[in-house]
Design a protein around this motif. Structure first.
Motif, PDB file in Angstrom:
ATOM      1  N   THR A 260      11.200  12.369   2.819  1.00 40.62           N
ATOM      2  CA  THR A 260      11.254  10.912   2.994  1.00 40.62           C
ATOM      3  C   THR A 260      10.317  10.132   2.076  1.00 40.62           C
ATOM      4  N   ALA A 261       9.324  10.782   1.500  1.00 43.51           N
ATOM      5  CA  ALA A 261       8.339  10.048   0.694  1.00 43.51           C
ATOM      6  C   ALA A 261       8.963   9.583  -0.620  1.00 43.51           C
TER       7      ALA A 261
ATOM      8  N   LEU B 109       6.701   2.443 -13.291  1.00 38.13           N
ATOM      9  CA  LEU B 109       5.383   2.601 -12.683  1.00 38.13           C
ATOM     10  C   LEU B 109       4.572   1.311 -12.794  1.00 38.13           C
ATOM     11  N   ASP B 110       4.723   0.594 -13.899  1.00 44.53           N
ATOM     12  CA  ASP B 110       4.042  -0.702 -14.036  1.00 44.53           C
ATOM     13  C   ASP B 110       4.497  -1.672 -12.949  1.00 44.53           C
ATOM     14  N   VAL B 111       5.824  -1.697 -12.722  1.00 46.25           N
ATOM     15  CA  VAL B 111       6.378  -2.592 -11.693  1.00 46.25           C
ATOM     16  C   VAL B 111       5.838  -2.216 -10.316  1.00 46.25           C
ATOM     17  N   LEU B 112       5.837  -0.936 -10.012  1.00 45.18           N
ATOM     18  CA  LEU B 112       5.360  -0.488  -8.705  1.00 45.18           C
ATOM     19  C   LEU B 112       3.866  -0.750  -8.544  1.00 45.18           C
TER      20      LEU B 112
ATOM     21  N   GLY C  86       0.785  -1.223   0.000  1.00 41.15           N
ATOM     22  CA  GLY C  86       0.000   0.000   0.000  1.00 41.15           C
ATOM     23  C   GLY C  86       0.816   1.271   0.000  1.00 41.15           C
ATOM     24  N   ALA C  87       2.113   1.169  -0.283  1.00 40.82           N
ATOM     25  CA  ALA C  87       2.965   2.364  -0.275  1.00 40.82           C
ATOM     26  C   ALA C  87       2.443   3.398  -1.271  1.00 40.82           C
TER      27      ALA C  87
ATOM     28  N   PHE D  61      -0.553   5.795  -6.380  1.00 43.82           N
ATOM     29  CA  PHE D  61       0.183   6.944  -6.893  1.00 43.82           C
ATOM     30  C   PHE D  61      -0.590   8.238  -6.679  1.00 43.82           C
ATOM     31  N   ALA D  62       0.168   9.317  -6.501  1.00 46.05           N
ATOM     32  CA  ALA D  62      -0.373  10.682  -6.495  1.00 46.05           C
ATOM     33  C   ALA D  62       0.444  11.475  -7.499  1.00 46.05           C
TER      34      ALA D  62
END
Length: 432
Positions: free
Chosen positions: A316-317, A334-337, A295-296, A344-345
């Motif tokens: 730190t973000a 971004l696909d991997v994450l 959920g990061a 994402f924001a």
């Protein structure tokens, strides 16, 4: 090209030229020229001139030595040719038109020559194909037929078409030396393969005609779809053991702390702990197991200055920068994450290209707008006015913001562009 009926006499005398160039004959010469050029410069067939006026009827009567009384006249080109031979012009129709200018063009001969040139291209291609190990493979026949039907090569000049199709066949024969779509892998760098085929390391770059032809062959050999975007093109190259350039393009990151224990993940965590940015290549992303805590939340920005400021102020973000556009390497990260469960924001420039890029990211990943709503824009615009900051006018076609229907109308009404740096202090607050 030869021009049948052309005389060797010099220029027309002044009296004859004055007669032949009278306005009443203009339509006749225009129609005769068009017909002759279609007929291979041979005076055959009949022309029909309609809606003749009085000066045209008079001029035609004198030229043809017969009365032309109606508003329509049928004129045999062979009769006109013979009449000109025996008249003061002293030359046939083709030679008369040449004398009146401009020179005639044998369009039939040009078409025949072009057809013959195209036939030679395909003959060259087939001969080249039969001289390689590919000749026994059924997919090569379909490949050649697809090229013929698709028209890609026929739109090129014959020399270019023959050169490129020959290079494509030799490249495919290099990749499939035994005619087998699944040979024992021999790894090639794409630049190395391109140099072997064309002499230039860029000969197989994306967008080149040669790369499209070779990729079509690889796709048919592996019975797969032709790639439509950069990631699928790269994947298809790899199926043929060709490694695209995966090190020159990078994605700028900051604060990524993956949970794995490999040296690569440890290095990322150490750089994050020391507030250092990291550039990741496609090559690294293919081998890196990149999993953040469940959920990061990953912030995505458009401009590298945001990353620089985040590092300078020890934020730190986790942060990913598109660097102005979402290239293949950015989307790959971004696909991997996203696959690991990250959310994402997104924040970018308040201009029309910035809104278009934001649409791409928010729609592809379900990213939340990060200070990118109409109220955010209004606040920043008002603050710029209070601070007497020089403004940049919005230009180009407007783009609707998929996440906020009020944003585009608000930007249009205010009329100024606000780059991401205008909100830098607010973004740094959010990055903790």
């Amino acid at each position: 090209m030869s021009r049948p009926g052309r005389a060797d006499e010099g220029s027309l005398n002044a009296e004859t030229l004055a007669f032949l160039t009278r306005p009443g004959l203009n339509r006749l010469w225009t129609a005769a020229r068009a017909r002759l050029e279609r007929n291979g410069l041979r005076p055959t067939g009949t022309m029909r001139l309609q809606h003749l006026d009085a000066p045209e009827r008079e001029a035609l009567s004198l030229l043809l030595a017969r009365p032309v009384t109606g508003t329509t006249a049928a004129i045999s080109l062979s009769d006109l040719d013979a009449r000109l031979h025996t008249s003061a012009a002293g030359r046939g129709l083709a030679a008369t038109l040449e004398a009146l200018g401009p020179p005639l063009t044998d369009r039939r001969a040009l078409r025949d020559a072009a057809t013959a040139e195209r036939a030679r291209v395909w003959s060259t291609a087939r001969t080249e194909l039969e001289s390689t190990s590919l000749s026994s493979q059924p997919w090569t026949e379909r490949w050649l037929e697809d090229l013929r039907r698709g028209g890609t090569l026929t739109r090129q000049d014959p020399y270019t078409a023959a050169t490129v199709v020959t290079q494509a066949i030799r490249t495919l024969a290099t990749l499939f030396p035994d005619g087998d779509a699944h040979p024992t892998p021999v790894s090639w760098g794409r630049g190395e393969l391109a140099t072997r085929a064309t002499g230039s390391a860029h000969g197989l770059d994306d967008g080149t005609l040669l790369s499209r032809l070779v990729l079509r062959g690889i796709a048919l050999a592996h019975d797969t779809e032709f790639p439509t975007d950069a990631p699928t093109r790269r994947a298809l190259w790899r199926t043929a053991s060709v490694t695209p350039d995966e090190v020159s393009s990078t994605v700028l990151t900051y604060g990524l702390r993956p949970t794995g224990g490999t040296w690569q993940e440890t290095a990322l965590c150490e750089r994050a702990d020391h507030h250092r940015e990291t550039h990741l290549t496609l090559r690294e992303l293919r081998t890196l197991t990149l999993r953040l805590p469940p959920g990061a939340r990953v912030h995505v920005c458009e401009n590298p200055r945001v990353v620089e400021a985040a590092a300078d102020t020890a934020r730190t973000a986790p942060l990913v920068c598109t660097s102005g556009s979402a290239t293949t390497v950015v989307l790959t990260l971004l696909d991997v994450l996203a696959a690991s469960g990250c959310t994402f924001a997104y924040h970018g420039d308040f201009d029309w290209p910035g809104i278009a890029l934001a649409n791409r990211i928010t729609q592809r990943y379900g990213a939340e707008p990060w200070r990118m709503r109409a109220a955010d824009y209004e606040y920043l615009a008002s603050r710029a006015q209070v601070r007497d900051t020089p403004t940049i006018l919005l230009t180009g076609p407007p783009a609707e913001a998929a996440w906020d229907p009020e944003l585009a109308p608000t930007m249009t009404a205010v009329g100024i562009a606000l780059h991401e740096e205008a909100a830098l202090d607010l973004l740094l607050e959010d990055l903790g």
